[in-house]
Write an enzyme that holds these catalytic residues in place. Structure first.
Site, PDB file in Angstrom:
ATOM      1  N   HIS A  73     -10.014  -0.988  18.497  1.00  0.00           N
ATOM      2  CA  HIS A  73      -9.828   0.106  17.741  1.00  0.00           C
ATOM      3  C   HIS A  73     -11.165   0.471  16.990  1.00  0.00           C
ATOM      4  CE1 HIS A  73      -5.205  -0.453  17.544  1.00  0.00           C
ATOM      5  NE2 HIS A  73      -5.717  -1.507  17.704  1.00  0.00           N
ATOM      6  N   ASN A 146       0.966   0.544  15.965  1.00  0.00           N
ATOM      7  CA  ASN A 146       0.583   1.497  17.098  1.00  0.00           C
ATOM      8  C   ASN A 146       1.399   2.626  17.168  1.00  0.00           C
ATOM      9  OD1 ASN A 146      -1.853  -0.032  17.516  1.00  0.00           O
ATOM     10  ND2 ASN A 146      -0.879  -1.170  19.379  1.00  0.00           N
ATOM     11  N   HIS A 337      -4.615  -6.081   7.605  1.00  0.00           N
ATOM     12  CA  HIS A 337      -4.310  -7.415   8.301  1.00  0.00           C
ATOM     13  C   HIS A 337      -2.763  -7.711   8.104  1.00  0.00           C
ATOM     14  CE1 HIS A 337      -4.441 -11.550   9.134  1.00  0.00           C
ATOM     15  NE2 HIS A 337      -4.968 -12.002   7.947  1.00  0.00           N
TER      16      HIS A 337
HETATM   17 FE1  HDE Z   1      -4.495  -5.682  16.742  1.00  0.00          FE
HETATM   18  N1  HDE Z   1      -6.495  -6.132  16.251  1.00  0.00           N
HETATM   19  N2  HDE Z   1      -4.380  -7.349  17.778  1.00  0.00           N
HETATM   20  N3  HDE Z   1      -2.831  -5.008  17.352  1.00  0.00           N
HETATM   21  N4  HDE Z   1      -4.943  -3.784  15.534  1.00  0.00           N
HETATM   22  C1  HDE Z   1      -7.279  -5.384  15.314  1.00  0.00           C
HETATM   23  O1  HDE Z   1      -8.789  -6.276  13.667  1.00  0.00           O
HETATM   24  C2  HDE Z   1      -5.021  -8.295  17.622  1.00  0.00           C
HETATM   25  C3  HDE Z   1      -2.049  -5.727  17.880  1.00  0.00           C
HETATM   26  C4  HDE Z   1      -3.956  -2.932  15.433  1.00  0.00           C
HETATM   27  O2  HDE Z   1      -7.751   0.620  11.792  1.00  0.00           O
HETATM   28  C5  HDE Z   1      -8.602  -6.325  15.303  1.00  0.00           C
HETATM   29  O3  HDE Z   1     -10.198  -5.646  12.069  1.00  0.00           O
HETATM   30  C6  HDE Z   1      -4.491  -9.555  18.061  1.00  0.00           C
HETATM   31  C7  HDE Z   1      -0.790  -5.094  17.954  1.00  0.00           C
HETATM   32  C8  HDE Z   1      -4.610  -1.704  14.901  1.00  0.00           C
HETATM   33  O4  HDE Z   1      -8.743  -1.103  11.319  1.00  0.00           O
HETATM   34  C9  HDE Z   1      -8.412  -7.629  15.672  1.00  0.00           C
HETATM   35  C10 HDE Z   1      -3.434  -9.079  18.737  1.00  0.00           C
HETATM   36  C11 HDE Z   1      -0.867  -3.917  17.128  1.00  0.00           C
HETATM   37  C12 HDE Z   1      -5.826  -2.296  14.591  1.00  0.00           C
HETATM   38  C13 HDE Z   1      -7.008  -7.496  16.164  1.00  0.00           C
HETATM   39  C14 HDE Z   1      -3.329  -7.678  18.174  1.00  0.00           C
HETATM   40  C15 HDE Z   1      -2.174  -3.767  16.805  1.00  0.00           C
HETATM   41  C16 HDE Z   1      -6.042  -3.537  15.144  1.00  0.00           C
HETATM   42  C17 HDE Z   1      -9.829  -5.568  15.498  1.00  0.00           C
HETATM   43  C18 HDE Z   1      -2.364  -9.694  19.705  1.00  0.00           C
HETATM   44  C19 HDE Z   1       0.450  -2.964  16.922  1.00  0.00           C
HETATM   45  C20 HDE Z   1      -6.966  -1.508  13.903  1.00  0.00           C
HETATM   46  C21 HDE Z   1     -10.587  -5.175  14.185  1.00  0.00           C
HETATM   47  C22 HDE Z   1      -1.683 -10.815  18.923  1.00  0.00           C
HETATM   48  C23 HDE Z   1       1.420  -3.472  16.132  1.00  0.00           C
HETATM   49  C24 HDE Z   1      -6.963  -1.490  12.448  1.00  0.00           C
HETATM   50  C25 HDE Z   1      -9.767  -5.610  13.215  1.00  0.00           C
HETATM   51  C26 HDE Z   1      -8.058  -0.793  11.540  1.00  0.00           C
HETATM   52  C27 HDE Z   1      -7.383  -4.305  14.973  1.00  0.00           C
HETATM   53  C28 HDE Z   1      -6.512  -8.523  16.827  1.00  0.00           C
HETATM   54  C29 HDE Z   1      -2.231  -6.849  18.894  1.00  0.00           C
HETATM   55  C30 HDE Z   1      -2.610  -2.975  16.002  1.00  0.00           C
HETATM   56  C31 HDE Z   1      -9.347  -8.259  16.513  1.00  0.00           C
HETATM   57  C32 HDE Z   1      -5.103 -10.841  18.350  1.00  0.00           C
HETATM   58  C33 HDE Z   1       0.365  -5.460  18.980  1.00  0.00           C
HETATM   59  C34 HDE Z   1      -4.026  -0.375  14.310  1.00  0.00           C
HETATM   60  O5  HDE Z   1      -8.262  -8.508  14.642  1.00  0.00           O
END
Ligand code: HDE
Length: 702
Positions: A73, A146, A337
């Site tokens: 992202h 998402n 978060h």
């Molecule tokens: Fe994320 N995801 N994600 N994700 N995610 C990040 O956090 C993660 C997942 C989503 O505009 C990171 O600060 C794991 C699902 C958005 O700043 C990180 C797993 C969904 C954004 C991270 C998922 C999301 C992130 C990268 C699997 C939809 C952007 C930078 C368990 C429901 C937020 C950060 C923004 C961002 C981890 C799966 C949505 C690495 C471990 C499912 C919208 O922490």
């Protein structure tokens, strides 16, 4: 701030906003600077002196300007706004911001792509992030969702594998922001739980027309908890008031070059113009006692609850009404978060959600340089923060007193904890018994039924696009065994789908279905079901040259802008052009600076000289032909119809004299005098319909 410590987010930010006009340039320590263009040197042609503190500070700060981009992202666009519930949800949740329809809660939203780096193009085939931070009176609540309601994996421990597979390949860092490569398809084809999400990713949902025109989903099942402690499972949905609309794949690839900031610019410009994007928040509610009522596990993030089974109840509206002042300070530094929750909202044991609850803080510690990033203006809650956490990089608070521990007597026991009745967060009690085990529940084992449900629910044109997307993506995969394996997976979804994909990529089609298609549908999954009632904020190009019928242009402009559309006159050159009656018309843009892919519809007004010039201009012809190919509405008035006739658009009937208005496949034409207003009205309906799929677009060169 009010007595309870809560306040308005913009009021909180205002004193922090720089006002460069208030005084002269200074160093970071406030010393006024006399010259910022010449470094201090020995003589006019001599070496630079170490003593030049202004030079050293300026360069050092610049050298440290970049911070790590988000691992996923990375590319995003943000906006502030407000949220207001329609009614009290006290029956289900005690969350303060969902109690009172009179109360507005400030929000910050960040939309994003997932795979690409910060500088990648907006219009790639990808999932879009839809993250909302509610600055509530009880602290920040983040709904980090998402634009697709399911995910690729069921357990967070697979996330690094998934992300490594989709990112550019490690040996040569190719391709940027694309899933169409071997490692992605290698991984997902070995990972049947990805199949449902792949259907979404290969659908037009992965190509949103605008961040303002896409849905959002919380994905996991969360839990509401009311004042009596009763829990209710909840799935969150955002529905865009403008409807859910997509681009077409070929158009996306062209836009990636013509305007890589397409979605970001669209959001920015809409807010600047006062066309505030609006989304309705909806919830699907499931009483706790119904947890096992479904043929899938509510904790499985690769499953939806079909809207026909549990309807989405609209509960409030979010309006985005202010662009950030500074991209880095706000959109880049914002930290979402899943574990930022407020009383009344709790988790479930979805193993993906549980893992996310660890990951976000962990990644932000490195991305934002230490543990104090909640003090950054965009992240700071509008409530007062009080605790015994101290020090660390970037500490902005001055903590008086000696006692930074609890319990203490030296500070009178302060800050003291609060009771639940006084608004403290208390985790929902849930009995959990079990053996320590690394194993997935059997109830997570069905990976195909909902992929089939999605496929069955698509309109024919959506199915065509899905087949084409699989063919494109797998066609880019070099290893034939991966292609074969993915076709085999698709045969579990639908035999016809697998066969058609196989035929396009040189793989032997599967001989027989693995199982019979269950035949179930969920109409709400189809984009064809999205309301198409407005032309508000649609961009419409009016092509004109010297000799254009100025009255036609005015009729088009006034009727379409009355409907909220954005109308721009494009001509072979910028400046002014002559109208047929000897007047002048201001050109909004030269055709060469734009492209028809940047508009939702194209029209050609009357005026013989103008039509003749446009009919001989390759660029003007391309505008119309490309708009036709991409299913966009087209209108032609008077002599302008000749421009269309010269393009031989397949199977389209165009108006002849005496025909009145002809509306065929989204191409609206009329040559008769006095018919302009009728053509424009039919054209507006066609634009609201978004795209016209019945055309034989494949015959138009692209
Ligand atoms: Fe994320 N995801 N994600 N994700 N995610 C990040 O956090 C993660 C997942 C989503 O505009 C990171 O600060 C794991 C699902 C958005 O700043 C990180 C797993 C969904 C954004 C991270 C998922 C999301 C992130 C990268 C699997 C939809 C952007 C930078 C368990 C429901 C937020 C950060 C923004 C961002 C981890 C799966 C949505 C690495 C471990 C499912 C919208 O922490």
């Amino acid at each position: 701030m009010s007595a309870d410590g809560s306040g308005d987010k913009q009021e909180q930010l205002d004193p922090l906003r720089d006002r460069p006009e208030d005084g002269p340039l200074t160093t970071n320590t406030g010393t006024r600077v006399a010259d910022t263009d010449n470094s201090l040197r020995v003589g006019e042609r001599g070496p630079t002196l170490l003593e030049d503190f202004h030079f050293r500070e300026k360069i050092t700060h610049f050298d440290h300007e970049r911070i790590p981009e988000r691992v996923v992202h990375a590319r995003g666009a943000g906006a502030y706004g407000v949220f207001r519930p329609y009614e009290s949800l006290a029956e289900f949740t005690r969350a303060d911001f969902l109690q009172d329809p009179e109360r507005e809660t400030p929000v910050f939203v960040r939309f994003s792509t997932v795979a690409g780096s910060r500088g990648s193009a907006d219009t790639v085939r990808d999932v879009r992030g839809f993250a909302v931070k509610f600055y509530t009176r009880e602290g920040n609540y983040d709904l980090v969702g998402n634009n697709m309601p399911v995910f690729f994996i069921q357990d967070a421990i697979k996330f690094p594998d998934f992300v490594h597979a989709v990112k550019p390949e490690p040996h040569n860092e190719i391709p940027q922001a694309q899933s169409a490569h071997d490692t992605f398809w290698d991984f997902v084809s070995l990972q049947p739980e990805s199949t449902h999400m792949l259907m979404w990713l290969m659908s037009d949902r992965a190509l949103p027309r605008s961040y303002r025109m896409m849905q959002g989903f919380g994905v996991h099942t969360f839990r509401f908890v009311n004042a009596e402690g009763r829990g209710t499972f909840v799935k969150f949905h955002w529905k865009p008031v403008l409807g859910t609309h997509s681009l077409v794949w070929e158009e996306c690839q062209t836009i990636a070059g013509k305007d890589p900031d397409f979605n970001r610019r669209d959001l920015w410009e809409a807010i600047e113009a006062g066309d505030f994007p609006e989304f309705e928040l909806g919830v699907q509610l499931v009483p706790e006692e119904d947890e096992f009522r479904f043929d899938f596990d509510l904790l499985d993030p690769t499953k939806i609850i079909p809207e026909e089974t549990v309807p989405v109840r609209p509960v409030g509206r979010m309006t985005l009404n202010r662009n950030p002042d500074n991209f880095f300070a706000e959109t880049e530094q914002v930290a979402f978060h899943t574990a930022h929750v407020v009383p009344g909202i709790d988790f479930t044991n979805d193993p993906l959600l549980q893992g996310r609850n660890f990951s976000y803080l962990d990644t932000q510690l490195i991305r934002l340089g230490g543990p104090n990033f909640q003090q950054l203006p965009v992240n700071a809650p509008v409530t007062t923060v009080r605790n015994n956490q101290r020090d660390g990089y970037g500490q902005h608070r001055v903590h008086p007193g000696r006692a930074a521990y609890s319990p203490n007597s030296l500070a009178g026991g302060c800050p003291a904890t609060a009771s639940e009745a006084a608004g403290a967060y208390v985790h929902h009690q849930e009995r959990v018994d079990g053996v320590k085990i690394r194993r997935r529940s059997e109830s997570f084992a069905d990976h195909y039924s909902q992929a089939t449900l999605f496929w069955n629910s698509m309109a024919d044109w959506e199915k065509e696009h899905i087949v084409a997307a699989f063919r494109f993506e797998l066609g880019k995969v070099g290893d034939r065994r991966i292609r074969e394996r993915q076709v085999d997976r698709l045969n579990h979804v639908d035999h016809a789908l697998a066969t058609r994909v196989a035929e396009g990529i040189g793989v032997a089609p599967p001989k027989a279905p693995v199982t019979e298609n269950h035949g179930r549908t969920s109409p709400a999954l189809s984009l064809a079901e999205s309301p198409a009632e407005t032309i508000a904020t649609r961009r419409i190009a009016v092509l004109a040259a010297d000799g254009v019928d100025g009255t036609d242009v005015e009729t088009l402009r006034s009727a379409l802008t009355d409907g909220g559309a954005i109308v721009e006159v494009l001509a072979p050159r910028d400046g002014e052009i002559r109208t047929a009656d000897g007047g002048t018309l201001t050109v909004d843009r030269a055709m060469s600076t734009m492209a028809s892919v940047l508009y939702d519809a194209v029209c050609v007004p009357g005026g013989e000289d103008s039509a003749r010039a446009l009919g001989e201009d390759g660029l003007a012809r391309h505008y119309v032909a490309e708009a036709f190919k991409h299913g966009k509405s087209i209108a032609a008035l008077g002599a302008g119809v000749e421009v269309l006739r010269g393009l031989n658009l397949p199977d389209v009937r165009l108006a002849e004299d005496g025909d009145g208005v002809v509306d065929d496949l989204g191409v609206v034409s009329g040559t008769d005098d006095g018919k302009a207003a009728t053509v424009v009205a039919a054209f507006a309906d066609a634009v609201a319909y978004h795209r016209h799929w019945a055309r034989d677009s494949d015959r138009v060169p692209g």
